[in-house]
Motif scaffolding. Structure first.
Motif, PDB file in Angstrom:
ATOM      1  N   PHE A 289       2.449  -6.072  12.011  1.00  8.75           N
ATOM      2  CA  PHE A 289       3.036  -6.840  10.919  1.00  8.75           C
ATOM      3  C   PHE A 289       2.715  -6.189   9.574  1.00  8.75           C
ATOM      4  O   PHE A 289       3.555  -6.157   8.676  1.00  8.75           O
ATOM      5  CB  PHE A 289       2.535  -8.290  10.933  1.00  8.75           C
ATOM      6  CG  PHE A 289       3.344  -9.198  11.801  1.00  8.75           C
ATOM      7  CD1 PHE A 289       4.630  -9.554  11.464  1.00  8.75           C
ATOM      8  CD2 PHE A 289       2.818  -9.716  12.967  1.00  8.75           C
ATOM      9  CE1 PHE A 289       5.388 -10.390  12.261  1.00  8.75           C
ATOM     10  CE2 PHE A 289       3.555 -10.556  13.779  1.00  8.75           C
ATOM     11  CZ  PHE A 289       4.847 -10.892  13.421  1.00  8.75           C
ATOM     12  N   THR A 290       1.509  -5.663   9.446  1.00  3.89           N
ATOM     13  CA  THR A 290       1.141  -4.959   8.220  1.00  3.89           C
ATOM     14  C   THR A 290       2.031  -3.740   8.029  1.00  3.89           C
ATOM     15  O   THR A 290       2.555  -3.498   6.935  1.00  3.89           O
ATOM     16  CB  THR A 290      -0.347  -4.533   8.268  1.00  3.89           C
ATOM     17  OG1 THR A 290      -1.155  -5.673   8.544  1.00  3.89           O
ATOM     18  CG2 THR A 290      -0.777  -3.910   6.952  1.00  3.89           C
ATOM     19  N   ILE A 291       2.208  -2.969   9.080  1.00  2.00           N
ATOM     20  CA  ILE A 291       3.056  -1.777   9.017  1.00  2.00           C
ATOM     21  C   ILE A 291       4.501  -2.165   8.710  1.00  2.00           C
ATOM     22  O   ILE A 291       5.171  -1.519   7.894  1.00  2.00           O
ATOM     23  CB  ILE A 291       2.959  -0.974  10.336  1.00  2.00           C
ATOM     24  CG1 ILE A 291       1.563  -0.375  10.479  1.00  2.00           C
ATOM     25  CG2 ILE A 291       4.029   0.115  10.405  1.00  2.00           C
ATOM     26  CD1 ILE A 291       1.266   0.185  11.851  1.00  2.00           C
ATOM     27  N   ALA A 292       4.992  -3.235   9.347  1.00  2.00           N
ATOM     28  CA  ALA A 292       6.365  -3.688   9.094  1.00  2.00           C
ATOM     29  C   ALA A 292       6.525  -4.142   7.641  1.00  2.00           C
ATOM     30  O   ALA A 292       7.549  -3.852   7.006  1.00  2.00           O
ATOM     31  CB  ALA A 292       6.735  -4.818  10.046  1.00  2.00           C
ATOM     32  N   GLY A 293       5.526  -4.840   7.112  1.00  2.00           N
ATOM     33  CA  GLY A 293       5.588  -5.286   5.718  1.00  2.00           C
ATOM     34  C   GLY A 293       5.601  -4.127   4.751  1.00  2.00           C
ATOM     35  O   GLY A 293       6.421  -4.068   3.820  1.00  2.00           O
TER      36      GLY A 293
ATOM     37  N   LEU B 141       8.715  -0.226   1.372  1.00  2.00           N
ATOM     38  CA  LEU B 141       9.155   1.144   1.086  1.00  2.00           C
ATOM     39  C   LEU B 141      10.673   1.268   1.191  1.00  2.00           C
ATOM     40  O   LEU B 141      11.321   1.892   0.338  1.00  2.00           O
ATOM     41  CB  LEU B 141       8.464   2.126   2.019  1.00  2.00           C
ATOM     42  CG  LEU B 141       6.953   2.285   1.839  1.00  2.00           C
ATOM     43  CD1 LEU B 141       6.372   3.198   2.899  1.00  2.00           C
ATOM     44  CD2 LEU B 141       6.637   2.806   0.439  1.00  2.00           C
ATOM     45  N   LEU B 142      11.254   0.683   2.239  1.00  2.00           N
ATOM     46  CA  LEU B 142      12.711   0.708   2.368  1.00  2.00           C
ATOM     47  C   LEU B 142      13.400  -0.059   1.245  1.00  2.00           C
ATOM     48  O   LEU B 142      14.456   0.353   0.754  1.00  2.00           O
ATOM     49  CB  LEU B 142      13.127   0.160   3.729  1.00  2.00           C
ATOM     50  CG  LEU B 142      12.820   1.046   4.932  1.00  2.00           C
ATOM     51  CD1 LEU B 142      13.133   0.308   6.232  1.00  2.00           C
ATOM     52  CD2 LEU B 142      13.607   2.345   4.849  1.00  2.00           C
ATOM     53  N   PHE B 143      12.785  -1.176   0.851  1.00  2.00           N
ATOM     54  CA  PHE B 143      13.327  -1.977  -0.239  1.00  2.00           C
ATOM     55  C   PHE B 143      13.301  -1.165  -1.549  1.00  2.00           C
ATOM     56  O   PHE B 143      14.276  -1.154  -2.314  1.00  2.00           O
ATOM     57  CB  PHE B 143      12.543  -3.270  -0.377  1.00  2.00           C
ATOM     58  CG  PHE B 143      13.082  -4.214  -1.406  1.00  2.00           C
ATOM     59  CD1 PHE B 143      14.279  -4.864  -1.203  1.00  2.00           C
ATOM     60  CD2 PHE B 143      12.384  -4.444  -2.580  1.00  2.00           C
ATOM     61  CE1 PHE B 143      14.778  -5.739  -2.140  1.00  2.00           C
ATOM     62  CE2 PHE B 143      12.873  -5.312  -3.535  1.00  2.00           C
ATOM     63  CZ  PHE B 143      14.079  -5.962  -3.315  1.00  2.00           C
ATOM     64  N   ALA B 144      12.199  -0.465  -1.795  1.00  2.00           N
ATOM     65  CA  ALA B 144      12.082   0.353  -3.001  1.00  2.00           C
ATOM     66  C   ALA B 144      13.109   1.495  -2.956  1.00  2.00           C
ATOM     67  O   ALA B 144      13.734   1.816  -3.981  1.00  2.00           O
ATOM     68  CB  ALA B 144      10.671   0.902  -3.121  1.00  2.00           C
TER      69      ALA B 144
END
Length: 179
Positions: free
Chosen positions: A161-165, A170-173
């Motif tokens: 979950f940490t990695i997904a967050g 990063l993808l959002f940025a």
């Protein structure tokens, strides 16, 4: 010679350790054999039942994920019905994860991940219905989801979950810089 009642208590405790995976299975088997003086009958029937339960639950959870995608993207049900079905699948998957925790922590965590994916799909779908072609609303939902995943990952030490967050941030940025 040990008191038979005390021996039975110790053996029951070792069986509990084995079931809850507090000790490796081969250690528990050794201790059970030692305390039973070789008379302990291991239960292959029960182990087969647990393996069957694990397999059926994996198949069931995967079907829930597949049906969620089908209900959201490939059916023409009422929106409320689609949301209700997906919420039901999320509840079933979380319940399966809770029940599976005593048998397999890895599968339990996998089920939590599947529930999170279904919830994410549902949130994106609801946002696209409520705010048609609104990239700001979609971005806010994705940003909120990443915060929730990061919080869950840090609070309950679930690294995926940490990695997904973090990956979502990063993808959002990247999405924001490209648009």
């Amino acid at each position: 010679m040990m008191n038979p009642e005390r021996k039975e208590i110790i053996m029951n405790e070792i069986k509990h350790w084995k079931k809850s995976k507090l000790l490796p299975e081969h250690y528990c088997d050794f201790l059970l054999t030692l305390y039973s003086e070789g008379d302990e009958q291991f239960e292959p029937e029960q182990e087969k039942a647990v393996a069957k339960f694990k397999l059926l639950s994996v198949v069931f959870v995967q079907i829930c994920l597949l049906l969620s995608v089908v209900v959201i993207y490939f059916t023409d049900f009422f929106v409320v019905m689609q949301i209700g079905i997906c919420v039901l699948f999320i509840g079933i998957t979380i319940f399966a994860a809770y029940k599976m925790a005593s048998y397999s922590v890895l599968l339990s965590h996998f089920y939590y991940l599947v529930a999170a994916i279904i919830l994410f799909l549902l949130m994106v779908y609801c946002t696209s219905i409520m705010f048609v072609n609104n990239q700001i609303a979609m971005g806010a939902v994705i940003f909120f989801t990443c915060i929730v995943w990061l919080t869950i990952g840090l609070k309950w030490k679930m690294s995926y979950f940490t990695i997904a967050g973090i990956g979502g941030f990063l993808l959002f940025a990247l999405f924001l810089t490209l648009n």
